[in-house]
Design a protein around this motif. Structure first.
Motif, PDB file in Angstrom:
ATOM      1  N   LYS A  57     -14.329  -5.921 -11.396  1.00 42.10           N
ATOM      2  CA  LYS A  57     -13.337  -6.944 -12.194  1.00 42.10           C
ATOM      3  C   LYS A  57     -12.162  -6.594 -11.997  1.00 42.10           C
ATOM      4  O   LYS A  57     -11.181  -7.493 -11.952  1.00 42.10           O
ATOM      5  N   ASP A  58     -11.760  -5.498 -11.788  1.00 44.41           N
ATOM      6  CA  ASP A  58     -10.258  -5.168 -12.015  1.00 44.41           C
ATOM      7  C   ASP A  58      -9.790  -4.799 -10.538  1.00 44.41           C
ATOM      8  O   ASP A  58     -10.504  -4.133  -9.612  1.00 44.41           O
ATOM      9  N   ALA A  59      -8.500  -4.723 -10.407  1.00 46.90           N
ATOM     10  CA  ALA A  59      -7.835  -4.105  -9.010  1.00 46.90           C
ATOM     11  C   ALA A  59      -7.950  -2.547  -9.225  1.00 46.90           C
ATOM     12  O   ALA A  59      -7.546  -2.256 -10.391  1.00 46.90           O
ATOM     13  N   VAL A  60      -7.811  -2.069  -8.257  1.00 46.63           N
ATOM     14  CA  VAL A  60      -7.822  -0.446  -8.327  1.00 46.63           C
ATOM     15  C   VAL A  60      -6.334  -0.242  -7.545  1.00 46.63           C
ATOM     16  O   VAL A  60      -6.059  -0.630  -6.586  1.00 46.63           O
ATOM     17  N   LEU A  61      -5.807   0.647  -8.211  1.00 40.68           N
ATOM     18  CA  LEU A  61      -4.392   1.052  -7.961  1.00 40.68           C
ATOM     19  C   LEU A  61      -4.209   2.411  -7.549  1.00 40.68           C
ATOM     20  O   LEU A  61      -5.173   3.334  -7.710  1.00 40.68           O
ATOM     21  N   GLY A  62      -3.360   2.613  -6.254  1.00 41.78           N
ATOM     22  CA  GLY A  62      -3.297   3.808  -5.811  1.00 41.78           C
ATOM     23  C   GLY A  62      -1.822   4.253  -5.389  1.00 41.78           C
ATOM     24  O   GLY A  62      -1.173   3.404  -4.644  1.00 41.78           O
ATOM     25  N   MET A  63      -1.100   5.319  -6.011  1.00 43.65           N
ATOM     26  CA  MET A  63       0.344   5.300  -5.765  1.00 43.65           C
ATOM     27  C   MET A  63       0.671   6.208  -4.684  1.00 43.65           C
ATOM     28  O   MET A  63      -0.042   7.428  -4.535  1.00 43.65           O
ATOM     29  N   ILE A  64       1.455   6.066  -3.675  1.00 41.99           N
ATOM     30  CA  ILE A  64       2.019   7.239  -2.951  1.00 41.99           C
ATOM     31  C   ILE A  64       3.290   7.445  -2.711  1.00 41.99           C
ATOM     32  O   ILE A  64       4.153   6.494  -3.341  1.00 41.99           O
ATOM     33  N   LYS A  65       3.934   8.485  -2.370  1.00 43.07           N
ATOM     34  CA  LYS A  65       5.250   8.687  -2.490  1.00 43.07           C
ATOM     35  C   LYS A  65       5.728   8.385  -0.973  1.00 43.07           C
ATOM     36  O   LYS A  65       4.759   8.874  -0.097  1.00 43.07           O
ATOM     37  N   VAL A  66       6.702   7.933  -0.667  1.00 44.61           N
ATOM     38  CA  VAL A  66       7.197   7.639   0.571  1.00 44.61           C
ATOM     39  C   VAL A  66       7.776   8.960   1.271  1.00 44.61           C
ATOM     40  O   VAL A  66       8.841   9.240   0.858  1.00 44.61           O
ATOM     41  N   PRO A  67       7.128   9.272   2.513  1.00 44.61           N
ATOM     42  CA  PRO A  67       7.707  10.626   3.015  1.00 44.61           C
ATOM     43  C   PRO A  67       9.266  10.301   3.536  1.00 44.61           C
ATOM     44  O   PRO A  67       9.467   9.295   3.874  1.00 44.61           O
ATOM     45  N   ASP A  68      10.188  11.483   3.307  1.00 42.78           N
ATOM     46  CA  ASP A  68      11.478  11.238   3.607  1.00 42.78           C
ATOM     47  C   ASP A  68      12.198  12.383   3.762  1.00 42.78           C
ATOM     48  O   ASP A  68      12.593  13.101   2.940  1.00 42.78           O
ATOM     49  N   GLU A  69      12.374  12.702   4.870  1.00 43.72           N
ATOM     50  CA  GLU A  69      13.034  13.930   5.437  1.00 43.72           C
ATOM     51  C   GLU A  69      14.512  14.157   4.809  1.00 43.72           C
ATOM     52  O   GLU A  69      14.848  15.300   4.591  1.00 43.72           O
TER      53      GLU A  69
END
Ligand SMILES: Nc1nc2c(ncn2[C@@H]2O[C@H](COP(=O)(O)OP(=O)(O)OP(=O)(O)O)[C@@H](O)[C@H]2O)c(=O)[nH]1
Ligand SMILES: [Mg+2]
Length: 372
Positions: free
Chosen positions: A56-68
């Motif tokens: 029924k609901d959307a599933v969320l997943g957060m990521i950090k954007v790798p940044d040197e």
């Protein structure tokens, strides 16, 4: 609604279409036909185990954007807080396989509306649960048509309303020209629209106006396979960007710890993780850049659209800074890295003072001066 009640960063959570609107980081909606491998790609990109099947609901997943560059700023500042840019991936319910001639289902559309970019997963592998053989080109074109049709239905409804109200103004002219464009089976991302026209259209949240990356989920033995040239050529005609990966293999790798991931990727001859490859391409193709703020309290990457001016960029941090903008003190990242501190950059003459119209560059280290 408090953000932290909607999601725990870096963990799996659920949200309705309405709650999605309140999530601040860039939202990338993973969409496609049922059984195309969306949830598997969600795992490949986030490292988070997905939820199979329809929900029924959307599933969320957060990521950090790798940044040197942030890694560097952290080394010299040792700040209390480090903030990488974030992307929120949303695993959206599958679309019905048959073309319905009535656009995408309402529950799918509701989850797609609030996203900033679309990741359209097309199936390149044999799914035993489906009778149709894989055909990425067919699925890419059919889903694109479904998005266009969904927009067209919305536009027709609006137009009828405007006609009924006797509206002969600017909106009606615009809606009529959009209708003609969509009737040609062309996405709105390919229509030339002025800033002002885009402003009139924001409320519609048109699907075919959103930037879109087509992600071909390849069979397990095609880890390094080139994307079919015909598919790429057809995609380009619609301003679609294409990326291929062996979804299931990449999902398995993404769930390993960092060291093991490195080994597996090297064994397979892959330069970096699915997430890194995706992020690099998405920033390039969606015209995104980051500017950086740094100091002992916080080293922070902020994502903006290429072409954003200093004052609007300040608004990313806080609306007060945008409103009370005085000037931006800017050091290009390479200069900052070379000289190692703001003071050294001043001495070297690479510290610049810029006004509100300055176009912020990727990697600019900025200190905003403001007054409210
Ligand atoms: N061989 C192969 N199988 C895959 C791949 N990706 C997914 N599958 C399989 O295909 C089936 C569907 O994958 P999902 O990732 O759940 O597909 P989905 O698009 O999320 O499906 P719905 O949410 O039901 O629409 C599962 O049995 C997966 O194991 C892949 O890259 N290769
Ligand atoms: Mg799924």
């Amino acid at each position: 609604m408090a953000l932290d009640r909607i999601y725990d960063p870096l963990r799996l959570s659920l949200a309705t279409g309405a709650q999605l609107r309140h999530i601040a980081p860039m939202k990338a909606g993973i969409v496609g036909f049922s059984g195309s491998g969306k949830t598997t790609i969600f795992t490949a990109l986030t490292g988070i185990a997905g939820q199979p099947g329809q929900r029924k609901d959307a599933v969320l997943g957060m990521i950090k954007v790798p940044d040197e560059r942030i890694d560097f700023l952290v080394r010299i500042n040792n700040p209390k807080k480090t903030t990488y840019a974030e992307i929120c991936f949303v695993d959206i319910a599958g679309a019905a396989l048959e073309q319905t001639e009535s656009g995408l289902a309402t529950h799918v559309v509701n989850e797609m509306r609030p996203v900033d970019a679309i990741v359209h997963v097309v199936r390149g592998f044999d799914n035993p649960a489906l009778t149709r053989a894989p055909d990425p080109l067919r699925d890419m074109q059919n889903f694109e048509s479904e998005m266009i049709l969904t927009d067209l239905i919305q536009v027709e409804n609006r137009l009828q309303r405007l006609i009924k109200e006797g509206n002969k103004g600017q909106e009606r002219t615009l809606i009529e020209s959009i209708k003609t464009h969509l009737e040609d089976n062309k996405p709105l991302r390919q229509k030339e629209l002025s800033e002002q026209e885009l402003g009139l259209l924001t409320g519609f949240k048109f699907l075919s106006l959103k930037p879109c990356i087509v992600l071909v989920s390849q069979p397990d033995d095609a880890v390094n396979a080139e994307t079919d040239a015909k598919l790429v050529a057809e995609a380009q005609k619609n301003d679609l960007h294409v990326l291929s990966m062996a979804g299931r293999v990449e999902a398995e790798i993404a769930e390993l710890d960092a060291e093991e991931q490195k080994e597996f990727l090297a064994d397979l001859g892959l330069e970096s993780s699915a997430r890194n490859r995706f992020v690099k391409m998405a920033y390039r193709e969606l015209g995104l850049i980051s500017f950086l703020t740094q100091g002992p309290d916080d080293c922070h990457a902020w994502t903006i659209k290429r072409g954003t001016n200093a004052r609007a960029a300040a608004g990313k941090i806080h609306s007060d800074i945008e409103r009370g903008f005085i000037r931006a003190e800017v050091i290009g990242f390479e200069d900052f890295q070379k000289h190692g501190s703001e003071a050294a950059c001043r001495d070297a003459g690479v510290f610049r003072v810029e006004g509100k119209d300055y176009e912020v560059k990727d990697g600019d280290v900025i200190n905003f001066r403001f007054n409210v």
